[in-house]
Design an enzyme around this catalytic site. Structure first.
Site, PDB file in Angstrom:
ATOM      1  N   ASP A  74      -3.231  36.189 171.130  1.00 40.48           N
ATOM      2  CA  ASP A  74      -2.438  38.044 171.635  1.00 40.48           C
ATOM      3  C   ASP A  74      -2.629  37.836 172.832  1.00 40.48           C
ATOM      4  O   ASP A  74      -3.970  37.563 173.608  1.00 40.48           O
ATOM      5  CB  ASP A  74      -2.592  38.634 170.013  1.00 40.48           C
ATOM      6  CG  ASP A  74      -2.701  38.025 169.288  1.00 40.48           C
ATOM      7  OD1 ASP A  74      -1.051  36.888 168.730  1.00 40.48           O
ATOM      8  OD2 ASP A  74      -1.904  39.120 168.505  1.00 40.48           O
ATOM      9  N   HIS A 125       5.431  38.962 171.192  1.00 46.02           N
ATOM     10  CA  HIS A 125       4.723  40.172 170.682  1.00 46.02           C
ATOM     11  C   HIS A 125       4.477  41.692 171.250  1.00 46.02           C
ATOM     12  O   HIS A 125       3.706  42.660 171.649  1.00 46.02           O
ATOM     13  CB  HIS A 125       2.434  39.902 171.679  1.00 46.02           C
ATOM     14  CG  HIS A 125       1.597  40.413 170.223  1.00 46.02           C
ATOM     15  ND1 HIS A 125       1.282  40.820 169.254  1.00 46.02           N
ATOM     16  CD2 HIS A 125       0.369  41.133 171.307  1.00 46.02           C
ATOM     17  CE1 HIS A 125       0.502  41.660 168.978  1.00 46.02           C
ATOM     18  NE2 HIS A 125      -0.554  41.244 170.091  1.00 46.02           N
ATOM     19  N   HIS A 216      -7.837  36.009 170.922  1.00 46.61           N
ATOM     20  CA  HIS A 216      -7.160  36.498 171.994  1.00 46.61           C
ATOM     21  C   HIS A 216      -7.494  36.072 173.453  1.00 46.61           C
ATOM     22  O   HIS A 216      -8.804  35.994 173.607  1.00 46.61           O
ATOM     23  CB  HIS A 216      -7.437  38.649 172.364  1.00 46.61           C
ATOM     24  CG  HIS A 216      -7.303  39.237 171.159  1.00 46.61           C
ATOM     25  ND1 HIS A 216      -8.094  39.354 170.031  1.00 46.61           N
ATOM     26  CD2 HIS A 216      -6.399  39.914 171.252  1.00 46.61           C
ATOM     27  CE1 HIS A 216      -7.520  40.064 169.195  1.00 46.61           C
ATOM     28  NE2 HIS A 216      -5.954  40.182 169.406  1.00 46.61           N
TER      29      HIS A 216
END
Length: 249
Positions: A74, A125, A216
């Site tokens: 992400d 996102h 991430h």
């Protein structure tokens, strides 16, 4: 009829009803996935048949066997750490899923283009990583649309998948925007730790077939941990695929 017998029958009926509702929900979710695949075929080719994974460039034949899991990232792309991650994934022949923000797509389009060229799946996102609340539904919707447009501008393709920040979601967007939300089943909380060994342990100790790992690509420790996770789980017979392949398999 005694009170206890009546209560037992009511419990059984409640369980049967709950099972039926769960089955209907799962069938509806599966149909939504196929609808997304049919609308968003890849590379201009025909859409994937129901129940079949969409083939993307660079997908190795080894994905057809093994215990499949999906590694996802992400918040990117990051100009330094995402590039290092892509280098490591390419060396290992692994495809993952990147849930990117619209702002970063516009800042680093060449990295997004590389993601696509090397066989990774690109998902939404939101534009500024905003969380859906009861008061910002209109803004949230606009951020999804803006990010879809940014991704399309760079890749030439639409995306059907979104990871809503913090997992906050409203099912109305699935039909309204033809988007399918992808959450996660394993969260090593890499964003709050720079201890690579801890991140790796929190992942590999909990993994099972079909899992979706949340990470991430904004931190050096996350990238280093992710590549070690890949190495260790590949040795255990796991195969890394995109969430699209996992969900449509």
């Amino acid at each position: 009829m005694g009170v206890r017998k009546w209560m037992k029958r009511m419990v059984i009926l409640d369980l049967l009803l709950a099972g039926m509702l769960f089955f209907l929900h799962m069938r509806e979710s599966a149909e939504s996935v196929y609808t997304a695949a049919a609308v968003y075929g890849t590379e201009g080719d025909a859409a994937a048949p129901p129940g079949g994974a969409v083939t993307r460039p660079g997908a190795p034949a080894e994905r057809e066997t093994g215990r499949k899991i999906a590694l996802t990232f992400d918040d990117g792309p990051h100009p330094r750490y995402t590039v290092k991650l892509l280098d490591g994934l390419k060396e290992r022949g692994v495809s993952v899923t990147f849930f990117v923000t619209g702002a970063n797509v516009e800042k680093y389009p060449e990295i997004v283009r590389r993601m696509q060229d090397e066989g990774h799946l690109i998902g939404n996102h939101t534009y500024h990583h905003i969380q859906l609340t009861a008061a910002n539904g209109e803004q949230f919707r606009d951020e999804i649309i803006s990010t879809n447009e940014a991704i399309r501008e760079v890749t030439g393709e639409d995306t059907a998948y979104i990871r809503p920040p913090y997992g906050s979601w409203n099912k109305k967007y699935e039909e309204e925007l033809n988007m399918f939300p992808v959450l996660w089943s394993v969260d090593p909380r890499d964003w709050c730790s720079d201890d690579k060994a801890c991140i790796v342990s929190n992942t590999v100790s909990r993994i099972k077939e079909g899992d979706i790992i949340l990470m991430h690509d904004q931190y050096p420790s996350s990238v280093a941990a992710a590549l070690e996770i890949v190495d260790r789980l590949q040795q255990e017979g796991y195969v890394f695929v995109t969430v699209e392949e996992l969900l449509l398999d």
